[in-house]
Design a protein around this motif. Structure first.
Motif, mmCIF file in Angstrom:
data_model
loop_
_atom_site.group_PDB
_atom_site.id
_atom_site.type_symbol
_atom_site.label_atom_id
_atom_site.label_comp_id
_atom_site.label_asym_id
_atom_site.label_seq_id
_atom_site.Cartn_x
_atom_site.Cartn_y
_atom_site.Cartn_z
ATOM 1 N N ASP A 22 38.787 53.275 30.852
ATOM 2 C CA ASP A 22 38.122 52.040 30.448
ATOM 3 C C ASP A 22 36.834 52.422 31.456
ATOM 4 O O ASP A 22 36.785 53.039 31.681
ATOM 5 C CB ASP A 22 39.426 50.972 31.730
ATOM 6 N N SER A 48 40.134 50.161 38.603
ATOM 7 C CA SER A 48 41.188 48.802 37.781
ATOM 8 C C SER A 48 42.772 48.486 37.642
ATOM 9 O O SER A 48 42.873 47.260 37.519
ATOM 10 C CB SER A 48 40.992 50.017 36.441
ATOM 11 N N ASP A 95 43.146 44.589 37.279
ATOM 12 C CA ASP A 95 44.729 44.081 36.211
ATOM 13 C C ASP A 95 45.347 43.087 37.164
ATOM 14 O O ASP A 95 45.941 42.532 36.423
ATOM 15 C CB ASP A 95 45.126 45.537 35.656
ATOM 16 N N ARG A 103 44.294 40.346 37.498
ATOM 17 C CA ARG A 103 43.501 39.273 36.536
ATOM 18 C C ARG A 103 45.495 38.929 35.632
ATOM 19 O O ARG A 103 45.457 38.598 35.559
ATOM 20 C CB ARG A 103 43.998 40.748 35.002
ATOM 21 N N ARG A 141 38.218 36.540 33.376
ATOM 22 C CA ARG A 141 37.287 36.729 31.984
ATOM 23 C C ARG A 141 36.341 38.101 33.099
ATOM 24 O O ARG A 141 36.143 38.173 33.056
ATOM 25 C CB ARG A 141 36.654 36.015 31.988
ATOM 26 N N GLU A 184 38.440 41.253 34.133
ATOM 27 C CA GLU A 184 38.410 41.987 32.496
ATOM 28 C C GLU A 184 36.869 42.983 32.176
ATOM 29 O O GLU A 184 36.900 43.675 31.968
ATOM 30 C CB GLU A 184 39.318 40.797 31.403
ATOM 31 N N LYS A 185 36.020 42.533 32.533
ATOM 32 C CA LYS A 185 34.805 42.525 32.511
ATOM 33 C C LYS A 185 34.232 43.764 33.262
ATOM 34 O O LYS A 185 33.073 44.866 33.120
ATOM 35 C CB LYS A 185 33.467 41.936 32.342
ATOM 36 N N THR A 218 36.595 46.709 34.338
ATOM 37 C CA THR A 218 37.275 47.457 33.542
ATOM 38 C C THR A 218 36.655 47.457 31.617
ATOM 39 O O THR A 218 37.450 48.413 31.036
ATOM 40 C CB THR A 218 38.929 47.002 33.683
ATOM 41 N N ARG A 221 37.363 45.009 30.031
ATOM 42 C CA ARG A 221 38.483 44.908 27.969
ATOM 43 C C ARG A 221 37.033 43.557 27.617
ATOM 44 O O ARG A 221 37.504 43.787 26.153
ATOM 45 C CB ARG A 221 39.865 43.668 29.020
#
Length: 446
Positions: free
Chosen positions: A118, A149, A153, A156, A420, A423-424, A426, A428
């Motif tokens: 990632d 990460s 995660d 998240r 979101r 997510e930025k 890592t 995604r």
């Protein structure tokens, strides 16, 4: 179709061995063309490399079939002799066989795009290559291994679960759902908000491990700052004279103290001056010192009157270095030390020309740096990009907690936006320009 790329994976210059990497759909045909046949995957073989009937070198050849490779594509490595002519001949042959020279970071970018790493792990690769100290190596290896990460995660996942609860309360208000289902999201959100607060408070530590802990030597002219810098650096990094104002700019010297990277800076003597160049040096000295992690106010122990000029500038946690104690009066030094203790300053007495005194100071500084940078468990956020996204997630989460129970729809949307933002980090989801900036910092061949 994706291009096939190549690049040297070792530094240029004369060496025993140089490694040239190839990755892309034409890898197998290129290996066959240079070697006459393709070795089995993951088996190192010795082959004479030939191109257009001309022998290039004897090389150790390794082939990898995608997706079981660094990039996730078919790839190969040629371990040749490290002479510049050998490497250039091989790269010319690769270009003649249809491959192109890779851009900086393109191998790792392909690994990211093919799901092998990632974005945070890819940054760990770059940091590991640049690591100069044990602490940098540990931090980068942890990031490459996915520790950072995994933390993001997990956060998240908690946000996604909370979002599901909030949206259930919105979408099925008349169904037989457990009472106050939206309220069930609040404990997890509060816990996550507290963890984000701690992560943001810890951002400076991660970046200082990566970029260097900043120590400023500041004080009046001729207090011995440059002599002290040279002593700690164990080389003549700064000019030392009896003329006040010799140092007119910030002189930075990288050191390793206690396994951590340190940037030690000698600065222009702090005083009022009509000289425009010296005044600019004083301005830069103040600016560098303002951002320093540790400030050492160096005072001529024989002329402690200089300390009066510091009373409006020192802050708790600064150190007062009483220099030239070999010629100073004990009563004068005692008075200065009592004043420093009242101001909340750490006090060091030394002669900057004494090897044993410098060793003692070096040890105290190493302990201070280790205490500042090892106070929490890795992983810590290492880049400004991470901090910005963490701050964004924190802001959305704070708003969600204030809205939950009143405007559940708004709370659900804020939780989604917080997820979101994480997510930025890592990768995604991330815009193309961010990916370009991240991978442009890599060396060619990685």
């Amino acid at each position: 179709m994706t291009d096939t790329i190549f690049a040297p994976a070792t530094a240029p210059g004369r060496s025993a061995v140089a490694v040239v990497r190839v990755s892309g759909p034409a890898t197998l045909s290129i290996v066959k063309a240079l070697c006459g046949s393709a070795p089995r995957p993951r088996l190192a073989v010795l082959r004479t490399l030939r191109h257009e009937g001309v022998a290039l070198d004897e090389a150790l050849v390794l082939r990898f079939e995608g997706p079981a490779s660094y990039t996730g594509e078919d790839s190969a490595e040629f371990h040749v002799h490290g002479g510049r002519a050998v490497v250039e001949a091989l790269m010319s042959a690769l270009a003649g066989l249809g491959a192109r020279l890779a851009e900086p970071g393109e191998f790792t970018r392909r690994a990211f795009e093919n799901g092998k790493l990632d974005l945070a792990q890819a940054e760990g690769v770059a940091d590991l290559i640049d690591a100069e100290t044990e602490a940098q190596r540990r931090q980068a290896l942890g990031q490459l291994g996915g520790a950072l990460s995994q933390r993001y995660d997990r956060w998240r996942d908690l946000l996604v679960q909370s979002q599901a609860m909030l949206e259930a309360a919105v979408d099925f208000p008349d169904e037989d759902l457990p009472e106050a289902v939206a309220e069930r999201a609040r404990p997890a959100l509060r816990t996550l908000k507290a963890e984000l607060d701690l992560a943001l408070a810890d951002v400076a530590r991660g970046r200082r491990v990566r970029d260097g802990f900043r120590i400023a030597l500041i004080g009046a002219p001729n207090a011995g700052k440059s002599t002290l810098l040279n002593g700690l650096a164990e080389r003549e990094a700064a000019i030392v004279t009896d003329t006040p104002g010799t140092t007119r700019d910030v002189i930075e010297v990288p050191l390793v103290l206690g396994g951590y990277k340190v940037l030690l800076a000698d600065t222009a003597g702090i005083r009022e001056t009509s000289d425009a160049i010296e005044a600019e040096g004083v301005r830069r000295a103040r600016a560098w010192a303002e951002d320093a992690d540790l400030r050492l106010w160096v005072v001529d122990g024989f002329h402690v009157k200089h300390r009066v000029e510091l009373e409006d500038a020192v802050r708790p946690g600064d150190w007062l270095v009483l220099n030239k104690v070999d010629i100073a009066q004990t009563l004068t030094l005692d008075e200065a030390e009592r004043w420093a203790r009242r101001e909340g300053l750490e006090v060091v007495r030394l002669s900057a020309r004494s090897a044993s005194a410098l060793d003692d100071l070096r040890g105290r500084l190493a302990a201070a740096v280790a205490d500042a940078l090892s106070g929490a468990d890795f992983p810590a956020a290492t880049r400004l990009r991470h901090a910005e996204r963490l701050r964004e997630a924190q802001s959305y989460l704070a708003r969600a907690l204030s809205d939950a129970g009143l405007e559940v729809e708004l709370a659900a949307e804020d939780v989604r936006l917080a997820a979101r933002a994480l997510e930025k980090i890592t990768g995604r989801v991330d815009p193309e320009d961010v990916l370009g900036r991240v991978f442009s910092t890599f060396c060619i061949g990685k």
